[in-house]
Design an enzyme around this catalytic site. Sequence first.
Site, PDB file in Angstrom:
ATOM      1  N   ASP A 479    -103.321  -2.002 -59.362  1.00 45.74           N
ATOM      2  CA  ASP A 479    -102.531  -0.665 -58.680  1.00 45.74           C
ATOM      3  C   ASP A 479    -102.433   0.324 -59.814  1.00 45.74           C
ATOM      4  OD1 ASP A 479    -100.857   0.663 -57.011  1.00 45.74           O
ATOM      5  OD2 ASP A 479     -99.511  -0.916 -56.817  1.00 45.74           O
ATOM      6  N   ASP A 549     -99.105   3.468 -48.649  1.00 43.62           N
ATOM      7  CA  ASP A 549     -97.684   2.501 -48.685  1.00 43.62           C
ATOM      8  C   ASP A 549     -97.091   3.192 -47.436  1.00 43.62           C
ATOM      9  OD1 ASP A 549     -98.027   1.396 -51.315  1.00 43.62           O
ATOM     10  OD2 ASP A 549     -96.809   2.994 -52.436  1.00 43.62           O
TER      11      ASP A 549
END
Length: 738
Positions: A479, A549
């Site tokens: 990430d 997301d």
Amino acid sequence: MAILYDNSKKIFTLQTQDSTYQFCISQFGYLLHLYYGRKMEYGDASGLIHTGDHGFCPCPNEAKDDRTFSLDFLPQEYPSLGNGDYRTPCLAVSYPNGSSACDLRYVSHRIFSGKPALNGLPALYCNEGSCETLEIILQDSSEPIEVHLFYSVFETQNAISRSCSVVNKTRHAVFLDSVLSCCMDFYGDHYDFMTFYGRHAMERSVERRRLTHGKTVVDSVRGASSHQQNPFVILCEPNADEDKGECYGISLLYSGNFAACAEVDQFDQTRFTMGINPNLFRWKLAPGESFQAPETVLSYSPEGLGMLSGQFHTLFRNNLCRGCYKDRRRPVLINNWEATYFDFNEDKLVRIAEEASKAGIELLVMDDGWFGSRNNDCTSLGDWTVNRKKLPNGLDGLCRKINGLGMKLGIWFEPEMVSENSELYRKHGEWCLRIPGRPNQRGRSQFVLDFSRSDVVDYLFNSISEVLHSANIEYVKWDMNRHLTQAWSAGVPAEREGEVYHRYVLGVYNLLERLLKAFPNILFEGCAGGGGRFDAGMLYYTPQIWCSDNTDAIDRLEIQYGTSFAYPACSMGSHVSACPNHQTGRSVPLKTRGIVAMSGAFGFELDLEKLNAGEKEEIASLVKQYKKYYKLIGRGNYYRLTDPHGCVSAWQFASADRKEALVNIVVTRARANAIPPVLKLEGLDEAKSYRIVCDDLEFKDYYKDCSGSALMNAGLRIPNLYGDYPSLQIHLLAEDDQ
Ligand code: GLA
């Protein structure tokens, strides 16, 4: 032969299956672009070069009073700044005397089979010597500054990769203020520019505009390719749609600051350039050093956007993605992030995994929160040691239990970041990007590590390796949750601070490459606050990337649609999450969430313990369905049947041999008293009859079988579907294959 050189005319011709790219060495040694478009079997386009007298346009010194040769209007392959071409340059060099006119002329070339890798950067590779490469050396007419241009031809994908390097053969340092990766000059101004814009949780929406005079630029100065714009763009004819019209797609294999610029000049000609963003870039090139610019991939389609996307999908799947999962079905995963956020422990994870394994899910991904004392997003990044309060038996203990259920274990890292409240920051505050004397900015309460420094990258390689060696970890989610600010490094002198953004990206690639080599069986998934670094550069290291997301299936229709213009379905991380959705509050039937998520690298991201028996059963059958259709989804050809802004969103997969297809339909707005639309299918065999299988009762009675010709030309009438966001998945199988 894909690359031809006509010595008498000094013309280079690059041939793919359906396209021709041509340029020449002109008088005075300039490389002039001649043509890029539909395939010309023979001949040359040198007659297109305009040679009028434009008194106000500057001419090279050797032209004397002949005013018909001016770089102010001639189409070029690699233009430079300050030399009579006032359009966007590829190269801008500053010499020690303060001048910045670099005058590039042809020196030599060679054509060879295969394609060299790019040192430290992602690049397409060719399989079994299946492509050819042309290297051309240009040199400044007054100083030994060389530019090496590389063109490699991928014939069947109608693609050409381009990259370049600059070599300083002078005895003094020069500064590179811009080194773009490609330039394409077109004779007219009749192009639409398609770009993919967005924001966190709403990435890659499609925007299409007609070019007008001046520059239209999409770019990033965020240190990552970004959620906001994507380093993939399309130039196409105004009438181009999915099935017709000339289209050019350009992808930059790079994950940092970039700029793509389409410029219509005074003579109604179009220049397209792409590469590292010259803003926030200045590279000192010492004597003997060379600078390698990232690779761009150009692909041309004479028949619309669908064909163009198909070419990129195949190219990225076959010639960019690597590793043991390149061609393999990736494990269906369950990620605990939206199920638990930071609030989990070993028991909870094992319980989720127990439910998951019953449903046929194959991998548990333990997301953020397993390390240091990370119970919220303000702490512990950089401290990659297990939190024993949450995982009393360590990673190995958890892993054994997960493996005992027949599942794999994956974990989350955010290697590029450090929390202020962390052991690493207390010990090595100087390891983050910051400007001495200026308060440092936080983003998601964290700082960015200085990946331009090799000691930082080494440290992370060691600490991540230690974790990966400590248990049977088979997947890593990588990430990156904030953009760069104040990108100043203590590791380089002031005159090299302009290199930091690019060196940062090189550091990220370096760490990824080393980890891939050390752990060849681990599947890496890219992520940057969702899809904030979804680019072809990352795909070289991580064959799948978390798309967004935003897990809302209806928003995902738009996100995955935009992403599909360049990137294959198997690269789009895509999960079924809970309802009401955590990002939008919307409720969508589980079947629809499943159909949308399985059109990517499929997974789940919800607390299975909270579901009732019926829902668990439905999840198990979604997993089964995905495994059954995986070949179509993961390796088949992908077609956008509608755009997602209407009332019905539809897309299709078809096998390359045209024997099988999967049509997916989601009604985003049911309407009263409406006649449902007709969908013209793609990728079928006109001569074959197809058995149509669908669980919708009405539909089943209506269509039993149908010819490929009818389905593609007349189309398929879908039934009226009622309620909120209903969906259909239709499987087609050629009759003689049953
Ligand atoms: C980012 C990712 C999410 C999740 C969180 C964890 O936002 O995109 O999927 O991993 O970080 O903090």
